[in-house]
Write a protein that holds these residues in place. Structure first.
Motif, mmCIF file in Angstrom:
data_model
loop_
_atom_site.group_PDB
_atom_site.id
_atom_site.type_symbol
_atom_site.label_atom_id
_atom_site.label_comp_id
_atom_site.label_asym_id
_atom_site.label_seq_id
_atom_site.Cartn_x
_atom_site.Cartn_y
_atom_site.Cartn_z
ATOM 1 N N UNK A 41 0.911 -1.264 0.398
ATOM 2 C CA UNK A 41 0.179 0.353 0.379
ATOM 3 C C UNK A 41 0.665 1.303 -0.200
ATOM 4 N N UNK A 42 0.659 2.329 -0.127
ATOM 5 C CA UNK A 42 0.454 3.307 -0.357
ATOM 6 C C UNK A 42 1.028 4.112 1.162
ATOM 7 N N UNK A 43 2.193 5.057 1.025
ATOM 8 C CA UNK A 43 2.162 5.292 2.162
ATOM 9 C C UNK A 43 2.847 6.550 2.607
ATOM 10 N N UNK A 44 3.226 6.917 1.252
ATOM 11 C CA UNK A 44 3.987 8.083 1.787
ATOM 12 C C UNK A 44 3.723 8.854 0.244
ATOM 13 N N UNK A 45 3.985 10.463 -0.190
ATOM 14 C CA UNK A 45 2.976 11.184 -1.470
ATOM 15 C C UNK A 45 4.001 12.713 -1.468
ATOM 16 N N UNK A 46 4.888 12.669 -3.039
ATOM 17 C CA UNK A 46 5.096 13.754 -3.562
ATOM 18 C C UNK A 46 4.905 13.947 -4.635
ATOM 19 N N UNK A 47 4.724 15.754 -4.235
ATOM 20 C CA UNK A 47 4.440 15.927 -5.880
ATOM 21 C C UNK A 47 5.474 17.628 -6.334
ATOM 22 N N UNK A 48 5.719 16.841 -6.846
ATOM 23 C CA UNK A 48 6.990 18.095 -7.941
ATOM 24 C C UNK A 48 5.547 19.340 -9.245
ATOM 25 N N UNK A 49 5.970 20.696 -9.186
ATOM 26 C CA UNK A 49 5.679 21.317 -10.076
ATOM 27 C C UNK A 49 7.022 21.964 -10.671
ATOM 28 N N UNK A 50 7.739 21.290 -11.178
ATOM 29 C CA UNK A 50 9.291 22.304 -11.856
ATOM 30 C C UNK A 50 9.580 22.589 -10.568
#
Length: 152
Positions: free
Chosen positions: A66-75
């Protein structure tokens, strides 16, 4: 909650689990901050906008599947970094920041709420410097925030 964790690009089927991590993390880390969107709106946004249109990464526990973390980049904007509350303090945030620095070697910036002192300590430990404080009028939550910058 132990074992190998793989960090990989998010795909469509990750949307629900990714949204759940965001919601649990936000609730645990920011109990005094009012979210401007309902849980369902957050789920829709992550499914319809974040995963298909942003550079979205997830940390997946191999043992738990299962997913336990997330990170989102925008440039050069590190726009989101959230960990399942039970996975905080296990090095996942460090791994995400290292990945963000690799993806944006010219520098990064991010916003975090002024009330989120653990986030301030975390980012400062990774070389980010607070450069701007606001009254929150420019964000959806209307919560005072701070802009951090990392320059290599």
């Amino acid at each position: 909650m132990t074992g190998k964790v793989v960090i990989r690009r998010a795909t469509g089927p990750d949307a629900a689990a990714t949204a759940d991590v965001y919601l649990r993390s936000f609730t645990a880390a920011l109990p005094t901050v009012t979210r401007p969107r309902s849980d369902d709106e957050v789920r829709d946004y992550i499914r319809d906008v974040v995963i298909p249109h942003r550079e979205t990464w997830v940390a997946e526990s191999v043992a738990e599947g299962r997913v336990v973390g997330l990170m989102v980049l925008n440039a050069d904007l590190l726009s989101q970094l959230y960990l399942d509350p039970g996975w905080r303090g296990r090095g996942l945030g460090d791994r995400f920041v290292a990945l963000a620095k690799d993806r944006a070697p010219g520098g990064l910036h991010l916003w975090t709420f002024q009330v989120n002192k653990p986030a301030h300590r975390f980012y400062e430990r990774h070389g980010f410097v607070a450069e701007e404080y606001t009254d929150g009028s420019g964000n959806e939550e209307k919560e005072p925030d701070v802009r951090y910058v990392w320059r290599p």
